[in-house]
Design a protein around this motif. Structure first.
Motif, PDB file in Angstrom:
ATOM      1  N   LEU A  24     -16.633 -22.397  17.887  1.00  0.00           N
ATOM      2  CA  LEU A  24     -15.409 -22.388  17.092  1.00  0.00           C
ATOM      3  C   LEU A  24     -15.508 -21.526  15.839  1.00  0.00           C
ATOM      4  CD1 LEU A  24     -14.551 -26.188  17.378  1.00  0.00           C
ATOM      5  CD2 LEU A  24     -13.387 -24.314  18.530  1.00  0.00           C
ATOM      6  N   GLY A  25     -16.732 -21.308  15.338  1.00  0.00           N
ATOM      7  CA  GLY A  25     -16.890 -20.459  14.153  1.00  0.00           C
ATOM      8  C   GLY A  25     -16.453 -21.136  12.867  1.00  0.00           C
ATOM      9  N   LYS A  26     -15.637 -20.450  12.077  1.00  0.00           N
ATOM     10  CA  LYS A  26     -15.268 -20.939  10.749  1.00  0.00           C
ATOM     11  C   LYS A  26     -14.169 -22.002  10.801  1.00  0.00           C
ATOM     12  CE  LYS A  26     -13.810 -19.358   6.157  1.00  0.00           C
ATOM     13  NZ  LYS A  26     -14.751 -20.256   5.460  1.00  0.00           N
ATOM     14  N   ILE A  27     -14.452 -23.155  10.203  1.00  0.00           N
ATOM     15  CA  ILE A  27     -13.457 -24.210   9.992  1.00  0.00           C
ATOM     16  C   ILE A  27     -13.602 -24.658   8.543  1.00  0.00           C
ATOM     17  CG2 ILE A  27     -12.667 -26.524  10.605  1.00  0.00           C
ATOM     18  CD1 ILE A  27     -13.683 -26.083  13.414  1.00  0.00           C
ATOM     19  N   GLY A  28     -12.588 -24.399   7.744  1.00  0.00           N
ATOM     20  CA  GLY A  28     -12.657 -24.749   6.329  1.00  0.00           C
ATOM     21  C   GLY A  28     -13.804 -24.039   5.641  1.00  0.00           C
ATOM     22  N   THR A  29     -14.674 -24.830   4.988  1.00  0.00           N
ATOM     23  CA  THR A  29     -15.812 -24.246   4.260  1.00  0.00           C
ATOM     24  C   THR A  29     -17.036 -24.070   5.153  1.00  0.00           C
ATOM     25  OG1 THR A  29     -16.512 -26.457   3.546  1.00  0.00           O
ATOM     26  CG2 THR A  29     -15.030 -25.253   2.068  1.00  0.00           C
ATOM     27  N   HIS A  30     -16.900 -24.439   6.414  1.00  0.00           N
ATOM     28  CA  HIS A  30     -18.038 -24.375   7.348  1.00  0.00           C
ATOM     29  C   HIS A  30     -17.881 -23.182   8.286  1.00  0.00           C
ATOM     30  CE1 HIS A  30     -19.579 -28.335   6.112  1.00  0.00           C
ATOM     31  NE2 HIS A  30     -18.302 -28.632   5.949  1.00  0.00           N
ATOM     32  N   SER A  31     -18.899 -22.347   8.347  1.00  0.00           N
ATOM     33  CA  SER A  31     -18.752 -21.064   9.041  1.00  0.00           C
ATOM     34  C   SER A  31     -19.327 -21.012  10.459  1.00  0.00           C
ATOM     35  CB  SER A  31     -19.413 -19.963   8.209  1.00  0.00           C
ATOM     36  OG  SER A  31     -20.783 -20.277   7.992  1.00  0.00           O
ATOM     37  N   GLY A  32     -20.134 -22.002  10.834  1.00  0.00           N
ATOM     38  CA  GLY A  32     -20.786 -21.920  12.150  1.00  0.00           C
ATOM     39  C   GLY A  32     -20.535 -23.128  13.027  1.00  0.00           C
ATOM     40  N   CYS A  33     -19.254 -23.487  13.204  1.00  0.00           N
ATOM     41  CA  CYS A  33     -18.918 -24.732  13.894  1.00  0.00           C
ATOM     42  C   CYS A  33     -19.016 -24.631  15.419  1.00  0.00           C
ATOM     43  CB  CYS A  33     -17.522 -25.191  13.496  1.00  0.00           C
ATOM     44  SG  CYS A  33     -17.442 -25.792  11.798  1.00  0.00           S
ATOM     45  N   LEU A  34     -19.596 -25.672  15.990  1.00  0.00           N
ATOM     46  CA  LEU A  34     -19.695 -25.852  17.437  1.00  0.00           C
ATOM     47  C   LEU A  34     -19.145 -27.232  17.775  1.00  0.00           C
ATOM     48  CD1 LEU A  34     -23.379 -24.586  17.849  1.00  0.00           C
ATOM     49  CD2 LEU A  34     -21.328 -23.319  18.516  1.00  0.00           C
ATOM     50  N   ARG A  35     -18.595 -27.379  18.978  1.00  0.00           N
ATOM     51  CA  ARG A  35     -18.058 -28.663  19.402  1.00  0.00           C
ATOM     52  C   ARG A  35     -18.591 -28.995  20.790  1.00  0.00           C
ATOM     53  NH1 ARG A  35     -12.041 -28.482  20.944  1.00  0.00           N
ATOM     54  NH2 ARG A  35     -13.045 -28.031  22.940  1.00  0.00           N
ATOM     55  N   VAL A  36     -19.142 -30.190  20.930  1.00  0.00           N
ATOM     56  CA  VAL A  36     -19.689 -30.607  22.217  1.00  0.00           C
ATOM     57  C   VAL A  36     -18.916 -31.812  22.738  1.00  0.00           C
ATOM     58  CG1 VAL A  36     -21.490 -32.053  21.130  1.00  0.00           C
ATOM     59  CG2 VAL A  36     -21.785 -31.250  23.497  1.00  0.00           C
TER      60      VAL A  36
ATOM     61  N   PHE B  16     -19.940 -30.089  14.939  1.00  0.00           N
ATOM     62  CA  PHE B  16     -21.042 -29.926  13.995  1.00  0.00           C
ATOM     63  C   PHE B  16     -21.136 -28.473  13.550  1.00  0.00           C
ATOM     64  CE2 PHE B  16     -22.731 -29.417  18.236  1.00  0.00           C
ATOM     65  CZ  PHE B  16     -23.758 -28.478  18.171  1.00  0.00           C
ATOM     66  N   ASP B  17     -21.597 -28.304  12.308  1.00  0.00           N
ATOM     67  CA  ASP B  17     -21.784 -26.972  11.746  1.00  0.00           C
ATOM     68  C   ASP B  17     -23.251 -26.595  11.897  1.00  0.00           C
ATOM     69  OD1 ASP B  17     -21.776 -24.625  10.355  1.00  0.00           O
ATOM     70  OD2 ASP B  17     -21.391 -25.507   8.388  1.00  0.00           O
ATOM     71  N   ALA B  18     -23.502 -25.577  12.707  1.00  0.00           N
ATOM     72  CA  ALA B  18     -24.870 -25.095  12.909  1.00  0.00           C
ATOM     73  C   ALA B  18     -25.207 -23.975  11.944  1.00  0.00           C
ATOM     74  CB  ALA B  18     -25.056 -24.632  14.353  1.00  0.00           C
ATOM     75  N   LYS B  19     -24.309 -23.761  10.976  1.00  0.00           N
ATOM     76  CA  LYS B  19     -24.523 -22.811   9.879  1.00  0.00           C
ATOM     77  C   LYS B  19     -24.936 -21.437  10.418  1.00  0.00           C
ATOM     78  CE  LYS B  19     -25.800 -26.909   7.332  1.00  0.00           C
ATOM     79  NZ  LYS B  19     -26.870 -27.713   6.745  1.00  0.00           N
ATOM     80  N   GLY B  20     -26.051 -20.931   9.959  1.00  0.00           N
ATOM     81  CA  GLY B  20     -26.452 -19.575  10.345  1.00  0.00           C
ATOM     82  C   GLY B  20     -26.991 -19.439  11.749  1.00  0.00           C
ATOM     83  N   VAL B  21     -27.223 -20.569  12.436  1.00  0.00           N
ATOM     84  CA  VAL B  21     -27.829 -20.476  13.781  1.00  0.00           C
ATOM     85  C   VAL B  21     -26.844 -20.826  14.892  1.00  0.00           C
ATOM     86  CG1 VAL B  21     -30.168 -20.905  12.926  1.00  0.00           C
ATOM     87  CG2 VAL B  21     -28.745 -22.838  13.664  1.00  0.00           C
ATOM     88  N   ASP B  22     -25.544 -20.859  14.587  1.00  0.00           N
ATOM     89  CA  ASP B  22     -24.564 -21.298  15.583  1.00  0.00           C
ATOM     90  C   ASP B  22     -24.542 -20.401  16.823  1.00  0.00           C
ATOM     91  OD1 ASP B  22     -23.458 -19.492  13.590  1.00  0.00           O
ATOM     92  OD2 ASP B  22     -21.557 -19.666  14.666  1.00  0.00           O
ATOM     93  N   LYS B  23     -24.595 -19.080  16.632  1.00  0.00           N
ATOM     94  CA  LYS B  23     -24.569 -18.171  17.787  1.00  0.00           C
ATOM     95  C   LYS B  23     -25.844 -18.292  18.612  1.00  0.00           C
ATOM     96  CE  LYS B  23     -21.423 -14.926  15.574  1.00  0.00           C
ATOM     97  NZ  LYS B  23     -21.273 -13.636  14.876  1.00  0.00           N
TER      98      LYS B  23
ATOM     99  N   PHE C  88     -28.171 -28.729  10.961  1.00  0.00           N
ATOM    100  CA  PHE C  88     -26.802 -29.118  11.295  1.00  0.00           C
ATOM    101  C   PHE C  88     -26.155 -29.980  10.214  1.00  0.00           C
ATOM    102  CE2 PHE C  88     -28.346 -29.274  15.984  1.00  0.00           C
ATOM    103  CZ  PHE C  88     -28.241 -27.892  16.091  1.00  0.00           C
ATOM    104  N   THR C  89     -24.846 -29.804  10.053  1.00  0.00           N
ATOM    105  CA  THR C  89     -24.003 -30.781   9.363  1.00  0.00           C
ATOM    106  C   THR C  89     -23.110 -31.364  10.447  1.00  0.00           C
ATOM    107  OG1 THR C  89     -23.998 -29.521   7.303  1.00  0.00           O
ATOM    108  CG2 THR C  89     -22.270 -31.166   7.580  1.00  0.00           C
TER     109      THR C  89
END
Length: 356
Positions: free
Chosen positions: A324-336, A301-308, A289-290
């Motif tokens: 949420l998916g892509k936000i800016g340069t981050h492709s695997g965003c989730l929000r809790v 947080f960005d879960a990158k390749g494991v977001d789904k 995560f980022t």
């Protein structure tokens, strides 16, 4: 008649898609819509009970808005003639957009910003200049400064949804001071942040600060929003733009009752801030995560390749968060959403079981 004008219009609207609500799952822990489950359930029961006992819904709510505004005036420490109300902050934003902007009006905002606002701009064909977030989900104030002269309306949700980023009050005042157009600061999540711009409405005639009972007061289902601005803006909004009866009687009375319990709201907000810090610290333990800082009642947080995979695994364990998916340069965003201590512990335990 085929292909009539209204059918073409409907086809145009259908292409827009509209605001996307979160997926609905049955029997899950709901941490996907930034609702406030921390505020004591008795708070809600007391507020609704008061509203029921002080309402006769056979009557139109004549004079009700004025009573609520009087309470808000004391809470916000601004005059009554500087406050307007609406059926949720969404409706307030919609009315300002529909009546104060046009295809020739350019709006300056962030990318991303509040999804409903973005979709409404598309609906009314209002052009937007969007300042993107940096890789660490922060905004550069200078990029806004350099675009001010090109735009007529500045809209910022601060704290921002979905990132949680908040400009300082000093930074926002520097923008307001330089800008000749209309400034709308959306403080739906303001009570969870570091500052508010409400007091600046006494100083700047071009500032509108939009707020809500949905988040900090935990009354999302009552659709109760309000805003603070100079008396001329409020007068035109109330007398011309707004509906004759914008709020139902129960919502008005519940709002009045909740403002008598501000201490409970503040106590719940402090718990949310503490729990937010705990969630951020725990999620940052995982290399997968980022995790971004937040001044709202949620964590992005960005879960990158494991977001789904993370999203689906959580649903299987009875926990729904926002994909949420892509936000800016981050492709695997989730929000809790930051929930109660028990809810957050369950979420973090599920993450540990998945990635630990």
């Amino acid at each position: 008649m085929k292909n009539s004008w209204y059918e073409k219009k409907l086809e145009e609207y259908a292409k827009l898609g509209g605001y996307k609500k979160p997926e609905k799952f049955d029997d899950v822990l709901k941490l996907d819509s930034n609702e406030n489950f921390v505020i004591n359930k008795k708070f809600q029961q007391d507020v609704i009970s008061y509203a029921k006992s002080n309402s006769d819904v056979r009557e139109y709510p004549l004079g009700g808005v004025e009573k609520l505004v009087s309470k808000l005036s004391k809470y916000l420490k601004v005059p009554e003639n500087m406050i307007g109300v609406g059926n949720g902050s969404d409706q307030i934003l919609d009315l300002f957009l529909a009546n104060m902007a046009s295809k020739k009006t350019k709006i300056l905002t962030s990318d991303p910003t509040f999804g409903f606002f973005e979709e409404r701009c598309k609906l009314y064909a209002i052009p937007c200049t969007k300042i993107p977030f940096s890789s660490d989900m922060k905004l550069d104030i200078e990029k806004f400064n350099s675009n001010l002269k090109k735009c007529q309306i500045l809209y910022l949700d601060s704290p921002n949804n979905p990132t949680g980023f908040q400009f300082s009050k000093t930074q926002l005042e520097s923008l307001i001071k330089k800008f000749d157009g209309l400034v709308i600061i959306d403080e739906a999540y303001g009570e969870f942040g570091d500052s508010t711009t409400v007091s600046l409405t006494k100083k700047y005639d071009n500032l509108i600060v939009v707020k809500t009972f949905s988040k900090a007061f935990g009354l999302a289902g009552l659709r109760l929003g309000y805003f603070v601005a100079n008396k001329k803006i409020v007068e035109v909004f109330n007398q011309v733009l707004q509906y004759p009866y914008p709020l139902n009687t129960l919502a008005i009375e519940a709002g009045i009752a909740s403002l008598d319990k501000v201490d409970q709201m503040k106590e719940a907000s402090e718990i949310i801030k503490s729990e937010r810090k705990k969630i951020i610290e725990n999620l940052r333990k995982y290399d997968a995560f980022t995790v971004f800082d937040s001044n709202a009642n949620f964590v992005l947080f960005d879960a990158k390749g494991v977001d789904k995979r993370v999203f689906s695994a959580l649903v299987e364990q009875g926990i729904s968060i926002r994909k949420l998916g892509k936000i800016g340069t981050h492709s695997g965003c989730l929000r809790v959403t930051v929930g109660t201590k028990e809810m957050n512990s369950k979420f973090l335990l599920a993450i540990r079981d998945l990635l630990g």
